[in-house]
Design an enzyme around this catalytic site. Structure first.
Site, PDB file in Angstrom:
ATOM      1  N   TYR A   1      -0.473  66.685 -98.202  1.00  0.00           N
ATOM      2  CA  TYR A   1      -1.598  67.563 -98.514  1.00  0.00           C
ATOM      3  C   TYR A   1      -1.452  68.145 -99.918  1.00  0.00           C
ATOM      4  O   TYR A   1      -0.566  68.966-100.182  1.00  0.00           O
ATOM      5  CB  TYR A   1      -1.704  68.697 -97.501  1.00  0.00           C
ATOM      6  CG  TYR A   1      -1.876  68.241 -96.064  1.00  0.00           C
ATOM      7  CD1 TYR A   1      -2.583  67.074 -95.756  1.00  0.00           C
ATOM      8  CD2 TYR A   1      -1.341  68.970 -95.014  1.00  0.00           C
ATOM      9  CE1 TYR A   1      -2.738  66.654 -94.450  1.00  0.00           C
ATOM     10  CE2 TYR A   1      -1.492  68.562 -93.695  1.00  0.00           C
ATOM     11  CZ  TYR A   1      -2.182  67.398 -93.419  1.00  0.00           C
ATOM     12  OH  TYR A   1      -2.338  66.978 -92.126  1.00  0.00           O
TER      13      TYR A   1
ATOM     14  N   HIS B   1       3.666  60.982 -89.885  1.00  0.00           N
ATOM     15  CA  HIS B   1       2.284  61.193 -90.298  1.00  0.00           C
ATOM     16  C   HIS B   1       1.495  59.891 -90.361  1.00  0.00           C
ATOM     17  O   HIS B   1       1.853  58.975 -91.101  1.00  0.00           O
ATOM     18  CB  HIS B   1       2.282  61.870 -91.675  1.00  0.00           C
ATOM     19  CG  HIS B   1       1.014  62.552 -92.017  1.00  0.00           C
ATOM     20  ND1 HIS B   1       0.861  63.318 -93.142  1.00  0.00           N
ATOM     21  CD2 HIS B   1      -0.189  62.596 -91.382  1.00  0.00           C
ATOM     22  CE1 HIS B   1      -0.358  63.814 -93.193  1.00  0.00           C
ATOM     23  NE2 HIS B   1      -1.014  63.371 -92.134  1.00  0.00           N
TER      24      HIS B   1
END
Length: 310
Positions: free
Chosen positions: A56, A120
């Site tokens: 992110y 992820h």
């Protein structure tokens, strides 16, 4: 704030949890000081689970969150980060990278452990690398006390159906599958219960579909889904309501879904979200919205390798 047990972890997590992706300016340019205030506002509202990832904002979200964390007591919250995805098309789930990635995350987060480490978006690689390299790395990190619990995340539900019988993890993150337009996450509940795996739901607004602004240009949903969601959002607006409120209330209401992640870098927004889930849902409006969305109910989009998108 209500709290629910997360799988077999023994942790009671707030029904609304904080996704720190916005702190990385993922959706818009954000002010770091405002982002820090947002995290503190989330804690003050009773939220006790915070999720982030080095992906992110190319590590910005972790860096800003680390500054926020350093200003409060570590025992006020459970902290989750991720490893394995580092860019749009950058993935590395090797044992060495998972271990070094966590060390880098811990430095940015200014802590010596995380409660959860998730692999992820693992739908983009063949399962062998996850089973043979990444999961053993997570187990090793648990033994060292650097993580308390392990997990996997991704979009296709078939990913979890394929992997959960083969690997032992403590939790999963699933997104865009329990919202006003998609309830398909419910079919996964028996499998999660069987393997005693905790569930974190994410994206009650379906990555921006449920908004009068319309979905962002990059959104992968089919056009018919975008159009139906826009009609639903506009109906709510005509009736003097906010579809975001209805969406957050709906996604946090199911007793078998322990927690739902929402992301914002605005303190007022997170306070408002926390207040919404304490209010009764407008059942009449909900039924009208669900009727509009019925033609595209559970329609999703492809993500990752063909194995998970059949």
């Amino acid at each position: 704030m209500k709290y629910r047990l997360l799988g077999s972890t023994g942790l009671e997590v707030s029904t609304l949890s904080f996704g720190a992706s916005s702190l990385g300016s993922v959706f818009r340019e954000t002010d770091d000081r405002e982002g820090i205030r947002t995290m503190h506002a989330a804690l003050d509202a009773g939220i006790n689970l915070i999720d982030v990832s080095p992906y992110y904002g190319a590590t910005k979200a972790e860096t800003v969150l680390g500054e926020a964390i350093s200003q409060t007591s570590r025992d006020r919250f459970y902290l989750s980060t991720k490893a394995g995805r580092y860019g749009i098309d950058t993935f590395d789930y090797s044992r060495a990278t998972i271990i070094s990635s966590l060390e880098e995350s811990l430095r940015r987060l200014k802590t010596d452990y995380v409660d959860f480490l998730f692999l992820h978006d693992i739908e983009f690689v063949q399962p062998d690398i996850i089973i043979e390299e990444a999961i053993p790395a997570l187990n090793s990190l648990k033994e060292q006390g650097k993580i308390r619990f392990s997990g996997i995340c991704g979009l296709p539900l078939a990913l979890f159906e394929h992997m959960l019988p083969k690997v032992q993890v403590d939790a999963i993150i699933s997104y865009c599958h329990y919202s006003l337009n998609d309830h398909s996450l419910l079919k996964l509940l028996p499998l999660l219960e069987k393997h005693q795996v905790g569930l974190i739901n994410a994206s009650p607004l379906s990555m921006g579909l449920l908004s009068t602004r319309g979905a962002p240009d990059w959104h992968p949903a089919p056009e018919k889904v975008k159009e139906a969601c826009m009609r639903a959002a506009k109906l709510a607006e005509v009736k003097g309501a906010d579809i975001a409120k209805l969406a957050v209330q709906f996604s946090t209401s199911h007793p078998s879904i322990p927690t739902t992640l929402v992301s914002t870098a605005n303190p007022d927004n997170i306070i408002r979200n926390a207040a919404w889930i304490e209010e009764p849902i407008d059942e009449e409006l909900l039924n009208e919205i669900l009727q509009i969305l019925q033609p595209i109910h559970n329609v999703t989009w492809e993500s990752g390798i063909p194995l998970y998108n059949k």
